[in-house]
Design a protein around this motif. Structure first.
Motif, PDB file in Angstrom:
ATOM      1  N   VAL A  13       0.832  -1.204   0.000  1.00 37.37           N
ATOM      2  CA  VAL A  13       0.000   0.000   0.000  1.00 37.37           C
ATOM      3  C   VAL A  13       0.868   1.256   0.000  1.00 37.37           C
ATOM      4  N   HIS A  14       1.845   1.303   0.866  1.00 39.42           N
ATOM      5  CA  HIS A  14       2.704   2.488   0.937  1.00 39.42           C
ATOM      6  C   HIS A  14       3.480   2.676  -0.360  1.00 39.42           C
ATOM      7  N   PHE A  15       3.998   1.602  -0.925  1.00 35.71           N
ATOM      8  CA  PHE A  15       4.715   1.727  -2.195  1.00 35.71           C
ATOM      9  C   PHE A  15       3.782   2.221  -3.289  1.00 35.71           C
ATOM     10  N   TRP A  16       2.607   1.610  -3.383  1.00 35.10           N
ATOM     11  CA  TRP A  16       1.692   1.898  -4.498  1.00 35.10           C
ATOM     12  C   TRP A  16       1.123   3.319  -4.419  1.00 35.10           C
ATOM     13  N   VAL A  17       0.774   3.772  -3.226  1.00 31.95           N
ATOM     14  CA  VAL A  17       0.186   5.108  -3.082  1.00 31.95           C
ATOM     15  C   VAL A  17       1.265   6.183  -3.037  1.00 31.95           C
ATOM     16  N   ASP A  18       2.346   5.922  -2.317  1.00 33.93           N
ATOM     17  CA  ASP A  18       3.384   6.937  -2.165  1.00 33.93           C
ATOM     18  C   ASP A  18       4.176   7.179  -3.453  1.00 33.93           C
ATOM     19  N   ASN A  19       4.132   6.233  -4.378  1.00 31.09           N
ATOM     20  CA  ASN A  19       4.798   6.381  -5.672  1.00 31.09           C
ATOM     21  C   ASN A  19       3.760   6.511  -6.789  1.00 31.09           C
ATOM     22  N   PHE A  20       2.739   7.305  -6.536  1.00 31.04           N
ATOM     23  CA  PHE A  20       1.619   7.455  -7.454  1.00 31.04           C
ATOM     24  C   PHE A  20       2.073   7.845  -8.864  1.00 31.04           C
ATOM     25  N   TYR A  21       3.130   8.643  -8.958  1.00 32.62           N
ATOM     26  CA  TYR A  21       3.621   9.114 -10.249  1.00 32.62           C
ATOM     27  C   TYR A  21       4.109   7.971 -11.146  1.00 32.62           C
ATOM     28  N   LEU A  22       4.442   6.815 -10.568  1.00 34.43           N
ATOM     29  CA  LEU A  22       4.885   5.653 -11.351  1.00 34.43           C
ATOM     30  C   LEU A  22       3.715   4.827 -11.880  1.00 34.43           C
ATOM     31  N   ARG A  23       2.550   5.079 -11.346  1.00 37.49           N
ATOM     32  CA  ARG A  23       1.393   4.249 -11.648  1.00 37.49           C
ATOM     33  C   ARG A  23       1.006   4.286 -13.128  1.00 37.49           C
ATOM     34  N   LYS A  24       0.899   5.461 -13.699  1.00 34.81           N
ATOM     35  CA  LYS A  24       0.437   5.568 -15.082  1.00 34.81           C
ATOM     36  C   LYS A  24       1.359   4.832 -16.055  1.00 34.81           C
ATOM     37  N   PRO A  25       2.685   5.046 -16.017  1.00 33.59           N
ATOM     38  CA  PRO A  25       3.529   4.289 -16.951  1.00 33.59           C
ATOM     39  C   PRO A  25       3.510   2.782 -16.680  1.00 33.59           C
ATOM     40  N   PHE A  26       3.404   2.379 -15.430  1.00 29.26           N
ATOM     41  CA  PHE A  26       3.342   0.951 -15.101  1.00 29.26           C
ATOM     42  C   PHE A  26       2.078   0.323 -15.670  1.00 29.26           C
ATOM     43  N   ILE A  27       0.935   0.936 -15.403  1.00 26.14           N
ATOM     44  CA  ILE A  27      -0.338   0.404 -15.885  1.00 26.14           C
ATOM     45  C   ILE A  27      -0.365   0.396 -17.409  1.00 26.14           C
ATOM     46  N   TRP A  28       0.116   1.464 -18.044  1.00 28.60           N
ATOM     47  CA  TRP A  28       0.156   1.539 -19.500  1.00 28.60           C
ATOM     48  C   TRP A  28       0.996   0.396 -20.062  1.00 28.60           C
ATOM     49  N   THR A  29       2.171   0.141 -19.476  1.00 29.56           N
ATOM     50  CA  THR A  29       3.061  -0.926 -19.942  1.00 29.56           C
ATOM     51  C   THR A  29       2.421  -2.293 -19.789  1.00 29.56           C
ATOM     52  N   VAL A  30       1.828  -2.551 -18.644  1.00 30.99           N
ATOM     53  CA  VAL A  30       1.181  -3.846 -18.411  1.00 30.99           C
ATOM     54  C   VAL A  30       0.041  -4.059 -19.397  1.00 30.99           C
ATOM     55  N   ARG A  31      -0.757  -3.030 -19.642  1.00 27.87           N
ATOM     56  CA  ARG A  31      -1.865  -3.160 -20.587  1.00 27.87           C
ATOM     57  C   ARG A  31      -1.355  -3.438 -22.007  1.00 27.87           C
ATOM     58  N   LYS A  32      -0.273  -2.782 -22.411  1.00 27.96           N
ATOM     59  CA  LYS A  32       0.308  -3.017 -23.744  1.00 27.96           C
ATOM     60  C   LYS A  32       0.834  -4.449 -23.851  1.00 27.96           C
ATOM     61  N   ILE A  33       1.499  -4.930 -22.825  1.00 26.21           N
ATOM     62  CA  ILE A  33       2.013  -6.302 -22.830  1.00 26.21           C
ATOM     63  C   ILE A  33       0.865  -7.300 -22.912  1.00 26.21           C
ATOM     64  N   ARG A  34      -0.172  -7.084 -22.127  1.00 23.73           N
ATOM     65  CA  ARG A  34      -1.332  -7.990 -22.160  1.00 23.73           C
ATOM     66  C   ARG A  34      -2.009  -7.969 -23.529  1.00 23.73           C
ATOM     67  N   SER A  35      -2.123  -6.795 -24.107  1.00 29.61           N
ATOM     68  CA  SER A  35      -2.741  -6.670 -25.419  1.00 29.61           C
ATOM     69  C   SER A  35      -1.913  -7.408 -26.471  1.00 29.61           C
ATOM     70  N   ALA A  36      -0.597  -7.235 -26.431  1.00 32.38           N
ATOM     71  CA  ALA A  36       0.280  -7.924 -27.381  1.00 32.38           C
ATOM     72  C   ALA A  36       0.206  -9.432 -27.186  1.00 32.38           C
ATOM     73  N   LYS A  37       0.161  -9.858 -25.950  1.00 29.63           N
ATOM     74  CA  LYS A  37       0.054 -11.292 -25.636  1.00 29.63           C
ATOM     75  C   LYS A  37      -1.254 -11.861 -26.203  1.00 29.63           C
ATOM     76  N   TYR A  38      -2.336 -11.132 -26.050  1.00 35.75           N
ATOM     77  CA  TYR A  38      -3.632 -11.566 -26.571  1.00 35.75           C
ATOM     78  C   TYR A  38      -3.598 -11.653 -28.099  1.00 35.75           C
ATOM     79  N   ARG A  39      -3.025 -10.634 -28.738  1.00 31.69           N
ATOM     80  CA  ARG A  39      -2.938 -10.637 -30.201  1.00 31.69           C
ATOM     81  C   ARG A  39      -2.075 -11.788 -30.712  1.00 31.69           C
ATOM     82  N   LEU A  40      -0.937 -12.030 -30.065  1.00 30.12           N
ATOM     83  CA  LEU A  40      -0.078 -13.140 -30.467  1.00 30.12           C
ATOM     84  C   LEU A  40      -0.780 -14.478 -30.298  1.00 30.12           C
ATOM     85  N   LYS A  41      -1.495 -14.611 -29.204  1.00 30.82           N
ATOM     86  CA  LYS A  41      -2.227 -15.855 -28.953  1.00 30.82           C
ATOM     87  C   LYS A  41      -3.270 -16.091 -30.045  1.00 30.82           C
ATOM     88  N   SER A  42      -3.999 -15.046 -30.425  1.00 33.48           N
ATOM     89  CA  SER A  42      -5.017 -15.215 -31.464  1.00 33.48           C
ATOM     90  C   SER A  42      -4.375 -15.503 -32.824  1.00 33.48           C
TER      91      SER A  42
END
Length: 156
Positions: free
Chosen positions: A116-145
């Motif tokens: 909790v402290h890491f995730w909230v106290d480093n809020f500025y890292l959240r957007k690039p992290f979430i964006w990266t994870v979503r891109k990886i998941r999307s690429a994984k889904y496309r490759l699988k299909s």
């Protein structure tokens, strides 16, 4: 279950819900984890996770990232859009722990508090992290299909 019943159940304590959606990911996994919600006693604190009714009448579970004089600044762990208009009147209960598989994790556990402290106290890292994870998941889904299509075309 109607809205009145949810509010009544929370008042009785130890109300368990199975949240849907990705707004609290990575802490809460969609369709896999269960939250234990209890009545609120007094004002909530930074890092608490209230169950509240938003201005559109939806029941929401997001984390408090700042306490103000008039209310709370709230954001889901899997989001970077902040909500500013949540007051004590909106709050129905507070998450006191959650079940991951068969294991109960209380909101005062050391590993949980580190997260909790890491995730909230480093809020500025959240957007690039979430964006990266979503891109990886999307690429994984496309490759699988693509692989499924290739496999099916070889069979036919």
């Amino acid at each position: 279950m109607t809205f009145d019943k949810i509010e009544d159940a929370v008042k009785k304590g130890n109300f368990v819900i199975h949240p849907h959606g990705v707004s609290m990911w990575p802490m809460i996994r969609n369709g896999k984890d269960s939250l234990v919600i209890n009545p609120v006693e007094g004002r909530l604190s930074k890092y608490d996770i209230p169950l509240y009714k938003d201005n559109r009448g939806r029941y929401v579970v997001h984390r408090i990232i700042k306490v103000t004089e008039d209310g709370y600044v709230i954001c889901g762990d899997g989001l970077y859009e902040i909500e500013y208009d949540i007051t004590d009147k909106n709050i129905l209960g507070v998450v006191t722990g959650f079940f991951r598989k068969e294991k109960f994790i209380p909101c005062d556990a050391k590993n949980y508090l580190r997260y909790v402290h890491f995730w909230v106290d480093n809020f500025y890292l959240r957007k690039p992290f979430i964006w990266t994870v979503r891109k990886i998941r999307s690429a994984k889904y496309r490759l699988k299909s693509i692989f499924i299509k290739l496999k099916n075309s070889k069979k036919g």
